[in-house]
Design an enzyme around this catalytic site. Sequence first.
Site, PDB file in Angstrom:
ATOM      1  CG  HIS A 124      25.772  27.049   1.692  1.00  4.77           C
ATOM      2  ND1 HIS A 124      26.636  26.526   2.477  1.00  4.77           N
ATOM      3  CD2 HIS A 124      26.201  26.347   0.417  1.00  4.77           C
ATOM      4  CE1 HIS A 124      27.368  25.704   1.711  1.00  4.77           C
ATOM      5  NE2 HIS A 124      27.115  25.843   0.722  1.00  4.77           N
ATOM      6  N   GLY A 153      15.760  21.434   4.820  1.00  7.85           N
ATOM      7  CA  GLY A 153      14.587  21.953   4.896  1.00  7.85           C
ATOM      8  C   GLY A 153      13.269  21.077   5.248  1.00  7.85           C
ATOM      9  CD  GLU A 212      26.801  20.014   2.056  1.00  7.78           C
ATOM     10  OE1 GLU A 212      25.820  20.744   2.098  1.00  7.78           O
ATOM     11  OE2 GLU A 212      27.481  20.312   1.051  1.00  7.78           O
TER      12      GLU A 212
END
Length: 348
Positions: A124, A153, A212
């Site tokens: 990130h 993940g 997001e």
Amino acid sequence: MATINFGGVNEQVVTREEFPLEKAIAVLKNETIAVIGYGVQGPGQSLNLRDNGFNVIVGQRKGGKTWDKAIADGWVPGETLFEIEEAVKRGTIIQYLLSDAAQIEVWAHIKPYLTAGKALYFSHGFGITYKERTGIVPPADIDVIMVAPKGSGTSLRRLFLEGRGLNSSYAIFQDATGKAFERTVALGIGVGSGYLFETDFKREVYSDLTGERGTLMGAIQGILLAQYEVLRENGHTPSEAFNETVEELTQSLMLLFAEKGMDWMYANCSTTAQRGALDWMTPFHDATKPVFEKLYKEVATGNEAQRSIDSNSKADYREGLERELKALRESEMWQTGATVRKLRPENK
């Protein structure tokens, strides 16, 4: 790298065909990959690397739930599982996969062990892009690189076990050794990427924070809730409202446009659905684009990052976050969802 045309624009990507796993293993044969953090990305990336034959160790605070989780996943204390500082000391590539807040908190403890020639790896761009706010300023004599899987993940691990891959972006912020590109791509292949596309740290964090808060999580929840509420307010039952709002989307339509695209999904729906979708997509676009423009501006100015840093640095931020998540979890729409999922045939 291969040149691929995406919607009329040529981009450079790295595929498994041109950079196979065998080449990745050869590039990193003398490296020790220290995965710091075992929360969101840490388990998937470390386990995929281990299963692919790389030399991997994990660094995590001793005694917590994630330490125990790492042991349950087969990491052995004193052999492949260490306290964070010890893992950074032993590693030649440091995968810094703690949360953004934890990266800020731990940085001063690990920086002394980032000695010349090592690589500092992120998934990130937050810590580096907003370094004036985070204080994460790497030494000049190490590589600073990134591989950012386009998913959680958990998804990365699940797809790996299915023999598939999750596409990832990659970036090089600092090439001190002359080996940063090969190190980066080898790690990207090792963690289970489908293909790798180039970005930089700023573009990654700008797109990631926008995504997001937008279509990946924030906007989708807001839109789903709005439709659910309208249906309920007009006399539809919770089951009907949820099935028309969420279940059909996630269990049918998403699978269709994931397979061959939105245009193909439209073509395989009824003409009534096609007509309505084509008519209403423009009002929804026009209503939401100003929100996305405001969101992107807040990300680009750093305001969104600062809000996150301020919130996550509060002593009671986890308790406050859990209260908000609990309210979401216990809302009628998602309580209905829990019941609907139990009624699916595969759960019978």
